[in-house]
Design an enzyme around this catalytic site. Structure first.
Site, PDB file in Angstrom:
ATOM      1  CG  ASP A  60     -54.609 -20.949  39.507  1.00 16.28           C
ATOM      2  OD1 ASP A  60     -53.436 -20.684  39.858  1.00 16.28           O
ATOM      3  OD2 ASP A  60     -55.519 -20.095  39.526  1.00 16.28           O
TER       4      ASP A  60
ATOM      5  CE  LYS B  47     -57.613 -25.278  39.271  1.00 15.97           C
ATOM      6  NZ  LYS B  47     -57.960 -24.586  38.019  1.00 15.97           N
TER       7      LYS B  47
END
Length: 237
Positions: free
Chosen positions: A162, A143
Site C-alpha cells: 500500500d 493488493k
C-alpha cells in the site's frame, strides 16, 4: 529472530527478476525487519471483519480511502448484506448509499456486488485460495488478493504494497520504484516467505505512528541508523 536466507523468487507470483534494480545491503534489510518485528509484532489488519468475504469487501472499499472510514461504513453494510448471497441480490442504489463516504462509491458498489455474484454463483460461496484465481474477482487486484489470502487464510502468496509500504521501503533504500507490482517483486526477493504477511502490517503501523508522510518523526526513531532518508533529514554529527 532466525537467521535469514534469501529465498528464491516465487514462480507462482509470475515474476522474473527486475533487471537494473540495485539490491540493498542484506544486513540493513535484516536489521529493519528485526526492528519491525520487535516494535510491531502484534500488528494485524486494521479492517474490521468477521469472515473472509467481509474482509474482501472491506479491502475493496479501502482503495483511495482510510481504514477508519471503511470501518465506520461496514457495520451497516454487513448488517444488511452479511455474505455473498445477500450482497449478490442487493439493489445498487442502496449499496451506493451505504458506501458513499468511501469515495468512488458508484464503481465500488458495482465491484462489490459483482464480486458477491461471482463468489455466490460461480465459486459456490467460497473465496479462491490461489492468487491467480483471486484477481479475477471484480475489484480484487494483487493488493486485495494478498490482504485476504494472508490475513484470512494465512497464505503467503505475495506482499501487500500500500502507500505506507511503498513509501517506507523506498525511504529505507530497498528500491527506488513507484510501481506497486515491481515493489512487491523486490520485497518478495528480499524477505523470507514467512515474513511476507506480517511485514506489511508492521510497516503500515510504523508509517502511521512514526514515519508520517507529512511530518515523519525521524529524530529518536529506532530505525534511523538504518534509514538513508532519515539520515538525510536529520543532521549527523
Amino acid at each position: 529472530m532466525a537467521a535469514r536466507k534469501k529465498p528464491p523468487l516465487s514462480t507462482k507470483a509470475g515474476f522474473k527478476q527486475i533487471a537494473g534494480v540495485k539490491r540493498p545491503d542484506p544486513d540493513r534489510v535484516a536489521a529493519i525487519d528485526a526492528l519491525l518485528h520487535e516494535h510491531y509484532g502484534w500488528a494485524e489488519c486494521a479492517l474490521h471483519h468477521e469472515t473472509p468475504f467481509q474482509l474482501l469487501i472491506a479491502t475493496i472499499l479501502s482503495a483511495q480511502c482510510t481504514d477508519e472510514v471503511v470501518n465506520r461504513v461496514t457495520p451497516e453494510l454487513f448488517a444488511a448484506y452479511p455474505d455473498a448471497e445477500a450482497l449478490a441480490q442487493a439493489d445498487t442504489p442502496d449499496v451506493e448509499r451505504l458506501v458513499h463516504s468511501t469515495g468512488f462509491y458508484r464503481n465500488k458498489a458495482k465491484n462489490i456486488i459483482g464480486a458477491a455474484r461471482m463468489i455466490h454463483e460461480e465459486l459456490g460461496g467460497e473465496l479462491p485460495r490461489e492468487l491467480d484465481a483471486f484477481v479475477k474477482i471484480p475489484g480484487a487486484a494483487r493488493k486485495t488478493a494478498n490482504v485476504v489470502l494472508g490475513t484470512a487464510f494465512g497464505l503467503a502468496q505475495g506482499v501487500v504494497v500500500d502507500t505506507h509500504v511503498a513509501r517506507l521501503t523506498r525511504h529505507w533504500g530497498f528500491h527506488d520504484l513507484k510501481d506497486a507490482v515491481k515493489i512487491e517483486q523486490v520485497l518478495m526477493e528480499l524477505l523470507p516467505r514467512e515474513r511476507w504477511i506480517a511485514f506489511s502490517h508492521e510497516v503500515i503501523w510504523h508509517g502511521r505512528r512514526v514515519c508520517d508522510a507529512r511530518k515523519p518523526k525521524c529524530e529518536g526513531c529506532d530505525f534511523l541508523p538504518h534509514c538513508p532518508e532519515g539520515r538525510r533529514r536529520v543532521p549527523q554529527d
